[in-house]
Motif scaffolding. Structure first.
Motif, PDB file in Angstrom:
ATOM      1  N   ASN A 106       0.361  -1.692   0.204  1.00 47.97           N
ATOM      2  CA  ASN A 106       0.280   0.393   0.180  1.00 47.97           C
ATOM      3  C   ASN A 106       0.787   1.590  -0.086  1.00 47.97           C
ATOM      4  O   ASN A 106       0.200   2.412  -0.904  1.00 47.97           O
ATOM      5  CB  ASN A 106      -1.068   0.157   1.302  1.00 47.97           C
ATOM      6  CG  ASN A 106      -2.438  -1.039   1.132  1.00 47.97           C
ATOM      7  OD1 ASN A 106      -2.342  -1.333   0.207  1.00 47.97           O
ATOM      8  ND2 ASN A 106      -3.063  -1.576   1.948  1.00 47.97           N
ATOM      9  N   LEU A 107       1.771   0.942   1.084  1.00 48.13           N
ATOM     10  CA  LEU A 107       2.855   1.919   0.869  1.00 48.13           C
ATOM     11  C   LEU A 107       3.153   2.114  -0.534  1.00 48.13           C
ATOM     12  O   LEU A 107       3.835   3.787  -1.358  1.00 48.13           O
ATOM     13  CB  LEU A 107       3.728   2.244   2.738  1.00 48.13           C
ATOM     14  CG  LEU A 107       5.017   3.222   2.488  1.00 48.13           C
ATOM     15  CD1 LEU A 107       4.116   4.994   2.424  1.00 48.13           C
ATOM     16  CD2 LEU A 107       6.291   3.348   3.204  1.00 48.13           C
ATOM     17  N   ALA A 108       4.155   1.529  -1.001  1.00 49.89           N
ATOM     18  CA  ALA A 108       5.121   2.060  -1.920  1.00 49.89           C
ATOM     19  C   ALA A 108       4.033   2.396  -4.083  1.00 49.89           C
ATOM     20  O   ALA A 108       3.997   3.245  -4.502  1.00 49.89           O
ATOM     21  CB  ALA A 108       5.439   0.425  -2.844  1.00 49.89           C
ATOM     22  N   ASN A 109       2.335   1.586  -3.208  1.00 51.80           N
ATOM     23  CA  ASN A 109       0.918   1.891  -4.470  1.00 51.80           C
ATOM     24  C   ASN A 109       0.980   3.438  -4.219  1.00 51.80           C
ATOM     25  O   ASN A 109       1.460   4.908  -4.930  1.00 51.80           O
ATOM     26  CB  ASN A 109       0.498   1.229  -4.570  1.00 51.80           C
ATOM     27  CG  ASN A 109       0.039  -0.366  -5.093  1.00 51.80           C
ATOM     28  OD1 ASN A 109       1.057  -0.455  -5.954  1.00 51.80           O
ATOM     29  ND2 ASN A 109      -0.478  -0.711  -4.363  1.00 51.80           N
ATOM     30  N   LEU A 168       4.992  14.376  -0.471  1.00 53.28           N
ATOM     31  CA  LEU A 168       5.728  13.706   0.025  1.00 53.28           C
ATOM     32  C   LEU A 168       5.665  13.195   1.363  1.00 53.28           C
ATOM     33  O   LEU A 168       5.644  12.307   2.371  1.00 53.28           O
ATOM     34  CB  LEU A 168       6.256  13.177  -0.859  1.00 53.28           C
ATOM     35  CG  LEU A 168       7.051  12.514  -2.381  1.00 53.28           C
ATOM     36  CD1 LEU A 168       7.991  12.681  -2.712  1.00 53.28           C
ATOM     37  CD2 LEU A 168       6.762  10.534  -2.367  1.00 53.28           C
ATOM     38  N   ARG A 169       5.659  14.856   1.663  1.00 54.64           N
ATOM     39  CA  ARG A 169       5.467  14.454   3.250  1.00 54.64           C
ATOM     40  C   ARG A 169       4.593  14.274   3.958  1.00 54.64           C
ATOM     41  O   ARG A 169       4.486  13.029   4.742  1.00 54.64           O
ATOM     42  CB  ARG A 169       6.357  16.194   3.397  1.00 54.64           C
ATOM     43  CG  ARG A 169       7.279  16.590   3.731  1.00 54.64           C
ATOM     44  CD  ARG A 169       7.515  17.946   4.820  1.00 54.64           C
ATOM     45  NE  ARG A 169       6.927  19.198   4.107  1.00 54.64           N
ATOM     46  CZ  ARG A 169       6.908  19.914   3.388  1.00 54.64           C
ATOM     47  NH1 ARG A 169       8.521  19.949   3.011  1.00 54.64           N
ATOM     48  NH2 ARG A 169       5.919  20.885   2.962  1.00 54.64           N
ATOM     49  N   ARG A 170       3.643  14.605   2.648  1.00 46.43           N
ATOM     50  CA  ARG A 170       1.779  14.253   3.938  1.00 46.43           C
ATOM     51  C   ARG A 170       2.324  12.249   3.803  1.00 46.43           C
ATOM     52  O   ARG A 170       1.737  12.011   4.800  1.00 46.43           O
ATOM     53  CB  ARG A 170       1.408  14.514   3.297  1.00 46.43           C
ATOM     54  CG  ARG A 170       0.740  16.247   3.384  1.00 46.43           C
ATOM     55  CD  ARG A 170      -0.483  16.225   2.927  1.00 46.43           C
ATOM     56  NE  ARG A 170      -1.048  16.219   1.051  1.00 46.43           N
ATOM     57  CZ  ARG A 170      -0.385  17.654   0.993  1.00 46.43           C
ATOM     58  NH1 ARG A 170       0.680  18.460   1.148  1.00 46.43           N
ATOM     59  NH2 ARG A 170      -0.546  17.548  -0.447  1.00 46.43           N
ATOM     60  N   ILE A 171       2.299  11.738   2.477  1.00 46.97           N
ATOM     61  CA  ILE A 171       2.484  10.872   2.904  1.00 46.97           C
ATOM     62  C   ILE A 171       3.892   9.504   3.158  1.00 46.97           C
ATOM     63  O   ILE A 171       2.914   8.864   3.914  1.00 46.97           O
ATOM     64  CB  ILE A 171       3.110   9.731   1.433  1.00 46.97           C
ATOM     65  CG1 ILE A 171       1.778  10.510  -0.079  1.00 46.97           C
ATOM     66  CG2 ILE A 171       3.266   8.261   1.101  1.00 46.97           C
ATOM     67  CD1 ILE A 171       2.756  10.195  -1.609  1.00 46.97           C
ATOM     68  N   ALA A 172       4.906  10.090   3.913  1.00 46.71           N
ATOM     69  CA  ALA A 172       6.038   9.944   4.737  1.00 46.71           C
ATOM     70  C   ALA A 172       4.885   9.804   6.392  1.00 46.71           C
ATOM     71  O   ALA A 172       5.337   9.091   6.768  1.00 46.71           O
ATOM     72  CB  ALA A 172       6.796  10.718   4.487  1.00 46.71           C
ATOM     73  N   ARG A 173       4.293  11.450   6.654  1.00 43.55           N
ATOM     74  CA  ARG A 173       3.653  11.430   8.062  1.00 43.55           C
ATOM     75  C   ARG A 173       2.660  10.172   8.265  1.00 43.55           C
ATOM     76  O   ARG A 173       2.933   9.827   9.407  1.00 43.55           O
ATOM     77  CB  ARG A 173       3.084  12.205   8.511  1.00 43.55           C
ATOM     78  CG  ARG A 173       2.727  13.109   8.981  1.00 43.55           C
ATOM     79  CD  ARG A 173       2.142  14.462   9.156  1.00 43.55           C
ATOM     80  NE  ARG A 173       3.484  15.482   8.780  1.00 43.55           N
ATOM     81  CZ  ARG A 173       3.816  16.438   8.233  1.00 43.55           C
ATOM     82  NH1 ARG A 173       2.298  15.989   6.925  1.00 43.55           N
ATOM     83  NH2 ARG A 173       4.152  17.220   7.631  1.00 43.55           N
ATOM     84  N   SER A 174       1.841   9.740   7.060  1.00 37.97           N
ATOM     85  CA  SER A 174       1.178   8.935   7.031  1.00 37.97           C
ATOM     86  C   SER A 174       1.178   7.011   7.181  1.00 37.97           C
ATOM     87  O   SER A 174       0.325   6.821   8.072  1.00 37.97           O
ATOM     88  CB  SER A 174      -0.077   8.896   5.764  1.00 37.97           C
ATOM     89  OG  SER A 174       0.724   8.475   4.943  1.00 37.97           O
TER      90      SER A 174
END
Length: 220
Positions: free
Chosen positions: A78-81, A190-196
């Motif tokens: 999921n994270l990779a996607n 990408l910061r939001r994705i990393a934080r999530s």
């Protein structure tokens, strides 16, 4: 070529150009964590966690560990996607269309020679930006050796303990990588994705720590 395999080679080879383009476009302050280095480390770390979990899921006889590894595989896919969907879409012919961040499109178009002076960029990011005492990342060779050790072990308590140790190490590194980018990464999306990703990483560290305490140290 798998999308994440392409991201690894492009991100590591053109980190300098990604840094410059993103900083110019978004006014990123000096000292921000480079996007190319983040994608490189996050992708390699994620593949290590996914591959070790897949091996364990097929070999362990421990029901709790089998449940954990299934959740780990889902987490990494999921994270990779999410990252793939944001940075760009890689087509069957290997071409790339820029995503909302325009990062992959820029990396594909960049001549590899641009990054001639950034061979040590990833190591510099780990030491300088993450700034975690004793927080050096394991090398690609060390990750490959740990995965090879796991695949060569027979199912049983020794295997389970070895997997838990390797996965805990991988999650601790993932917390450093995604946490650092969430704090000071160049690209807002990408910061939001990393934080999530951080809450689930922390949950898995807690679960692995409990299992490690129950299993005891790896023998031999």
């Amino acid at each position: 070529m798998h999308r994440r395999d392409l991201l690894i080679s492009l991100a590591s080879a053109t980190a300098a150009l990604a840094v410059t383009r993103t900083a110019l476009a978004q006014g990123t302050p000096a000292g921000a964590m480079p996007t190319g280095a983040y994608l490189n480390m996050a992708t390699k770390g994620g593949l290590f966690l996914e591959n070790t979990a897949r091996d364990a899921n097929g070999k362990t006889n421990n029901p709790a560990l089998r449940k954990f590894t299934r959740a780990e595989i889902i987490e990494q896919v999921n994270l990779a996607n999410k990252i793939d969907a944001y940075t760009g879409r890689i087509g069957p012919d290997g071409g790339a269309a820029p995503g909302p961040g325009g990062l992959v499109g820029g990396l594909v178009a960049a001549p590899l020679a641009v990054a001639g002076g950034v061979a040590g960029a990833t190591a510099g990011v780990v030491g300088g930006v993450l700034g975690v005492p004793g927080g050096r990342m394991t090398s690609d060779e060390q990750k490959a050796a740990m995965l090879s050790q796991l695949t060569s072990l027979q199912p049983g308590p020794q295997y389970d303990a070895t997997f838990v140790n390797a996965s805990l190490m991988g999650h601790q590194e993932a917390l450093q990588i995604h946490g650092a980018y969430a704090e000071s990464g160049e690209d807002p999306g990408l910061r939001r994705i990393a934080r999530s990703s951080l809450p689930l990483i922390r949950q898995h560290i807690a679960a692995l720590s409990r299992m490690q305490a129950m299993m005891g140290p790896v023998q031999g």
